[in-house]
Design a protein around this motif. Structure first.
Motif, PDB file in Angstrom:
ATOM      1  N   GLY A   1       0.676  -1.149   0.078  1.00 18.99           N
ATOM      2  CA  GLY A   1       0.125   0.063   0.127  1.00 18.99           C
ATOM      3  C   GLY A   1       0.922   1.114  -0.023  1.00 18.99           C
ATOM      4  N   GLY A   2       2.236   1.293  -0.371  1.00 21.21           N
ATOM      5  CA  GLY A   2       2.870   2.371  -0.494  1.00 21.21           C
ATOM      6  C   GLY A   2       2.552   3.047  -1.725  1.00 21.21           C
ATOM      7  N   VAL A   3       3.330   4.394  -1.685  1.00 20.70           N
ATOM      8  CA  VAL A   3       3.025   5.282  -3.034  1.00 20.70           C
ATOM      9  C   VAL A   3       4.110   5.061  -3.947  1.00 20.70           C
ATOM     10  N   SER A   4       5.162   4.453  -3.615  1.00 19.02           N
ATOM     11  CA  SER A   4       6.373   4.280  -4.270  1.00 19.02           C
ATOM     12  C   SER A   4       6.335   3.010  -5.332  1.00 19.02           C
ATOM     13  N   ALA A   5       5.742   2.068  -4.665  1.00 20.42           N
ATOM     14  CA  ALA A   5       5.442   0.555  -5.202  1.00 20.42           C
ATOM     15  C   ALA A   5       4.390  -0.060  -4.570  1.00 20.42           C
ATOM     16  N   ALA A   6       3.637  -0.888  -5.286  1.00 21.08           N
ATOM     17  CA  ALA A   6       2.569  -1.618  -4.844  1.00 21.08           C
ATOM     18  C   ALA A   6       3.198  -2.594  -3.682  1.00 21.08           C
ATOM     19  N   LYS A   7       4.326  -3.003  -3.637  1.00 24.36           N
ATOM     20  CA  LYS A   7       4.773  -3.922  -2.499  1.00 24.36           C
ATOM     21  C   LYS A   7       6.193  -3.766  -2.435  1.00 24.36           C
ATOM     22  N   ILE A   8       6.961  -3.348  -1.267  1.00 22.51           N
ATOM     23  CA  ILE A   8       8.165  -3.509  -0.852  1.00 22.51           C
ATOM     24  C   ILE A   8       8.540  -4.599  -0.239  1.00 22.51           C
ATOM     25  N   ALA A   9       9.470  -5.419  -0.644  1.00 20.18           N
ATOM     26  CA  ALA A   9      10.222  -6.460   0.090  1.00 20.18           C
ATOM     27  C   ALA A   9      11.929  -6.385  -0.457  1.00 20.18           C
ATOM     28  N   PHE A  10      12.485  -6.985   0.506  1.00 20.94           N
ATOM     29  CA  PHE A  10      13.843  -7.005   0.132  1.00 20.94           C
ATOM     30  C   PHE A  10      14.476  -8.500  -0.128  1.00 20.94           C
ATOM     31  N   ASP A  11      15.452  -8.469  -0.773  1.00 19.17           N
ATOM     32  CA  ASP A  11      16.115  -9.462  -1.236  1.00 19.17           C
ATOM     33  C   ASP A  11      17.235  -9.735  -0.301  1.00 19.17           C
ATOM     34  N   ALA A  12      18.085 -10.871  -0.493  1.00 19.93           N
ATOM     35  CA  ALA A  12      19.061 -11.032   0.563  1.00 19.93           C
ATOM     36  C   ALA A  12      20.240 -10.178   0.893  1.00 19.93           C
ATOM     37  N   ASN A  13      20.264  -9.018  -0.183  1.00 20.64           N
ATOM     38  CA  ASN A  13      21.439  -8.084  -0.191  1.00 20.64           C
ATOM     39  C   ASN A  13      20.489  -6.611   0.077  1.00 20.64           C
ATOM     40  N   GLY A  14      19.341  -6.631   0.605  1.00 24.78           N
ATOM     41  CA  GLY A  14      18.736  -5.697   0.924  1.00 24.78           C
ATOM     42  C   GLY A  14      18.298  -4.569  -0.169  1.00 24.78           C
ATOM     43  N   ASP A  15      18.119  -5.184  -1.454  1.00 26.55           N
ATOM     44  CA  ASP A  15      17.705  -4.570  -2.488  1.00 26.55           C
ATOM     45  C   ASP A  15      16.208  -4.803  -2.572  1.00 26.55           C
ATOM     46  N   PRO A  16      15.506  -3.894  -3.350  1.00 24.36           N
ATOM     47  CA  PRO A  16      13.985  -4.120  -3.602  1.00 24.36           C
ATOM     48  C   PRO A  16      13.875  -5.463  -4.391  1.00 24.36           C
ATOM     49  N   VAL A  17      12.835  -6.053  -4.537  1.00 26.35           N
ATOM     50  CA  VAL A  17      12.596  -7.411  -5.088  1.00 26.35           C
ATOM     51  C   VAL A  17      12.227  -6.993  -6.610  1.00 26.35           C
ATOM     52  N   GLU A  18      11.385  -6.027  -6.637  1.00 27.77           N
ATOM     53  CA  GLU A  18      11.009  -5.390  -7.894  1.00 27.77           C
ATOM     54  C   GLU A  18      11.143  -4.236  -8.157  1.00 27.77           C
ATOM     55  N   ALA A  19      11.192  -4.027  -9.662  1.00 21.54           N
ATOM     56  CA  ALA A  19      11.447  -2.454 -10.141  1.00 21.54           C
ATOM     57  C   ALA A  19      10.535  -2.433 -11.340  1.00 21.54           C
ATOM     58  N   ASN A  20       9.827  -1.072 -11.435  1.00 28.97           N
ATOM     59  CA  ASN A  20       9.022  -0.952 -12.695  1.00 28.97           C
ATOM     60  C   ASN A  20       9.625   0.375 -13.297  1.00 28.97           C
ATOM     61  N   TYR A  21       9.753   0.796 -14.557  1.00 24.61           N
ATOM     62  CA  TYR A  21      10.277   1.747 -15.252  1.00 24.61           C
ATOM     63  C   TYR A  21       9.321   2.281 -16.121  1.00 24.61           C
ATOM     64  N   ALA A  22       9.206   3.508 -16.269  1.00 28.66           N
ATOM     65  CA  ALA A  22       8.358   4.031 -17.481  1.00 28.66           C
ATOM     66  C   ALA A  22       9.471   5.118 -17.984  1.00 28.66           C
ATOM     67  N   VAL A  23       9.299   5.767 -19.283  1.00 28.29           N
ATOM     68  CA  VAL A  23       9.977   6.597 -20.197  1.00 28.29           C
ATOM     69  C   VAL A  23       9.098   7.847 -20.151  1.00 28.29           C
ATOM     70  N   LYS A  24       9.824   8.986 -19.918  1.00 24.01           N
ATOM     71  CA  LYS A  24       8.977  10.194 -20.040  1.00 24.01           C
ATOM     72  C   LYS A  24       9.653  10.972 -21.219  1.00 24.01           C
ATOM     73  N   ALA A  25       8.812  11.848 -21.795  1.00 23.03           N
ATOM     74  CA  ALA A  25       9.508  12.675 -22.787  1.00 23.03           C
ATOM     75  C   ALA A  25       9.296  14.081 -22.629  1.00 23.03           C
ATOM     76  N   VAL A  26      10.002  15.014 -23.107  1.00 23.74           N
ATOM     77  CA  VAL A  26       9.961  16.347 -22.547  1.00 23.74           C
ATOM     78  C   VAL A  26       9.097  17.065 -23.901  1.00 23.74           C
ATOM     79  N   LYS A  27       7.932  17.585 -23.726  1.00 27.67           N
ATOM     80  CA  LYS A  27       7.100  18.206 -24.599  1.00 27.67           C
ATOM     81  C   LYS A  27       6.670  19.800 -24.196  1.00 27.67           C
TER      82      LYS A  27
END
Lengths: 288, 383
Positions: free
Chosen positions: B349-375
């Motif tokens: 229920g966070g605002v940065s990702a639907a789910k935050i969980a950490f892997d064994a290295n303390g990194d987030p398990v999932e990542a989603n990207y988008a592309v923005k263009a300047v207009k």
């Protein structure tokens, strides 16, 4: 595009900015033997005065630039009056005066940050700059103006120091302040004027940097580095040497990274400095 | 009595008096029993981010988001009944400064957790000290791949550039169809890290990297780097920069009439760049971590900072604080206990990702990207 022509232009543009900084730095060093750290912050102040006058008071660019140059000059003279002159009278040792100038630098920088914020500000509206092609190199009008002003300032300084009575007095103080004083020279007044002129040219450098890229309170530190290195390379306190050193640094940086990876650009400046400190500590033209 | 004897006696008397005064001052508390008042003491954690200097715009916005989260946590009863308190330190996006700030937080303020730093160089500079002192670090913005290996106590809720560099390379090669790319990058953990991943992935896809030009973070003259890039005749320039260097670089690229599209990474997700670069920035594209950003969060942040701006990592900073509050309510305020609990936690229920969980290295398990263009001076998300 001719890559050689463009690199030549890039070198001269950088060299012209370094020249404006070094001229004032060397003039002040010549008269006071002070490595004036506040010089960088004074230059930045020039840029900020122009920013304030054009953005807040709606002044035109040309009068604002004049006011910025004048304002930086006055600021330099005030620093001398407030800090350096009393220290001179007390015969403070060079490290003490140097530290005081570092203090003045820090205070000025903090002051700019408080007044204008820490962010990067542009002096010109964000339209695509008008570029002209000079012999295959693309140069903006601001950069052309910078080169012209640097040439003008260099020649002006040379004529001024060589042929005016005031210039001769400055050189006399630079040779030996005590003797000049004994001969009846009001050294305090002369040094005050030297601070004014040196700081005004620094202000011009700050303004041209602001017009070309933008201004930031922390820019002063890089300005002082870009002033001190050419000065030492050319022969600290030597005006002609400073100009040669400034151009040499501009060329070394820009042509250097043509041959070696560009992430070493910063290292080139300090490499050049180190080479000179080891093999020719008196600089190209000799110490003044 | 000899003078040294008098001195010793004097010292003994002073020490005795001080000890007596100290005991008197202490006694009321001991009489009440130590347990109850201690629990009411606020829980204090540290925050590090660039509040001045390069990237200060992103840092100030993240700080506002953290302040917002703190207010909400305290309004909802704090951390297991104790008020949550954050000490904000300026890291200036610089390792040395951030390291001093972290030392102060660890040694003087004795915080169990540091939320930060923002820039990868900041986080990397104090990860070792925090690990040694057994304090948890949760970075809300550092994306350098090296942070993955920074230590057991080092976490982040912002994905590693390994994801972003590879995503960018694939997008440029497959979606934009550009096969010859020149890279201009800022010499920082972030810039160098992402450049490496991008270059490796792009070459693996079959593309060519025709030039790689680095610049110092403080450099404001990229003309010669861009001159070399232009001479290499790329189809596209992959430009990794922070706000100030990017404004200057994008403008200088236009001045030198580079004439090829510019593609950047999440460092470009700062509206100041596009208002600053003006026409020169038109058409530039960049990858950014896509965050769901609830309307309530956007409205609350707007009320706080006075503009629509949601900084690059503000959502991650906000979620990071909430996540830490949740973990500390359960595990207490011991660094090791917090660390162990973080590895087990799943925050929804966070605002940065639907789910935050950490892997064994303390990194987030999932990542989603988008592309923005300047207009028209504004960055718009591409569908």
């Amino acid at each position: 595009m001719d890559i050689f022509a463009q690199l030549l232009a890039n070198s001269v543009i950088a060299g012209a900015l370094y020249t404006l900084i070094t001229l004032g730095f060397n003039l002040i060093y010549g008269a006071t033997k002070l490595i004036n750290m506040a010089h960088g912050a004074v230059a930045a102040s020039g840029g900020y005065i122009v920013f304030f006058l054009t953005q807040t008071w709606g002044w035109g660019m040309i009068p604002a630039v004049f006011a910025g140059v004048l304002g930086a000059g006055v600021l330099g003279a005030v620093l001398d009056w407030l800090i350096f002159a009393p220290l001179r009278r007390r015969k403070a040792r060079p490290p003490v005066v140097f530290t005081a100038s570092l203090g003045a630098f820090t205070v000025l920088q903090a002051f700019l940050a408080i007044l204008f914020g820490a962010q990067f500000l542009a002096l010109l509206p964000a339209e695509a700059a008008d570029t002209v092609s000079v012999g295959g190199a693309l140069i903006t009008s601001v950069q052309l103006a910078t080169m012209g002003l640097a040439a003008l300032a260099s020649v002006g300084f040379f004529l001024f120091l060589r042929f005016t009575t005031f210039g001769k007095v400055v050189r006399a103080i630079s040779d030996d302040e005590e003797v000049a004083k004994m001969l009846g020279v009001n050294t305090d007044r002369i040094v005050r004027i030297v601070f004014f002129i040196g700081s005004a040219v620094a202000g011009l450098a700050g303004i041209m940097i602001g017009l070309d890229t933008g201004i930031q309170p922390t820019m002063g530190l890089f300005i002082i580095v870009e002033g001190v290195i050419p000065s030492i390379v050319g022969g600290i306190g030597n005006m002609a040497g400073g100009v040669i050193g400034a151009l040499l640094l501009g060329f070394a940086e820009n042509f250097g990274i043509w041959f070696i990876p560009s992430q070493w650009k910063g290292a080139i400046a300090f490499g050049l400095l180190t080479l000179f400190l080891i093999f020719r500590p008196q600089g190209i033209m000799g110490r003044k | 009595m000899s003078s040294s004897g008098r001195l010793v006696l004097g010292v003994v008397i002073i020490v005795a008096v001080l000890a007596g005064v100290y005991a008197l001052l202490q006694s009321p508390e001991t009489a009440n029993g130590p347990a109850a008042p201690v629990a009411q003491e606020p829980v204090t954690i540290g925050f590090i981010g660039p509040l001045t200097g390069d990237a200060a715009a992103i840092g100030q916005n993240a700080k506002a988001a953290v302040e917002l989260a703190v207010e909400e946590v305290n309004k909802a009863g704090g951390v297991a009944g104790r008020t949550l308190n954050v000490i904000y330190e300026d890291g200036q996006c610089t390792g040395k400064v951030a390291s001093n700030a972290a030392n102060k937080l660890i040694n003087a303020d004795n915080v169990p957790v540091i939320l930060g730093g923002l820039c990868s160089g900041e986080t990397a500079s104090f990860a070792g000290a925090a690990e040694q002192a057994k304090r948890v670090v949760l970075s809300y913005c550092s994306s350098a791949p090296s942070i993955t290996q920074a230590g057991d106590y080092i976490f982040r809720d912002y994905p590693s550039d390994l994801f972003q560099g590879a995503f960018g390379a694939k997008y440029v090669y497959e979606k934009l169809g550009k096969k010859k790319v020149a890279i201009v990058y800022v010499k920082s953990d972030w810039g160098s890290g992402i450049r490496q991943v991008f270059a490796d992935e792009f070459k693996k896809l079959g593309g060519a990297i025709v030039a790689e030009e680095g610049y110092e973070q403080v450099a404001r003259d990229l003309r010669t780097q861009l001159t070399k890039v232009k001479a290499a005749k790329p189809d596209l320039v992959y430009f990794l920069g922070y706000t100030e260097g990017s404004i200057v670089g994008v403008k200088q690229a236009a001045e030198l009439k580079l004439g090829v599209p510019l593609f950047g990474a999440d460092g470009w997700d700062d509206p100041k760049i596009w208002s600053g670069a003006g026409a020169a920035g038109e058409g530039a594209m960049y990858t950014v971590v896509s965050a769901p950003l609830s309307d309530a969060f956007k409205a609350a942040l707007k009320a706080k900072v006075g503009s629509d701006e949601v900084g690059l990592c503000s959502a991650q900073a906000y979620d990071g604080l909430k996540l830490l509050a949740q973990v500390m309510a359960k595990a207490g305020t011991d660094g090791t206990a917090i660390k162990d609990e973080l590895y087990k936690t799943e925050y929804a229920g966070g605002v940065s990702a639907a789910k935050i969980a950490f892997d064994a290295n303390g990194d987030p398990v999932e990542a989603n990207y988008a592309v923005k263009a300047v207009k028209d001076g504004k960055a718009v998300e591409q569908k």
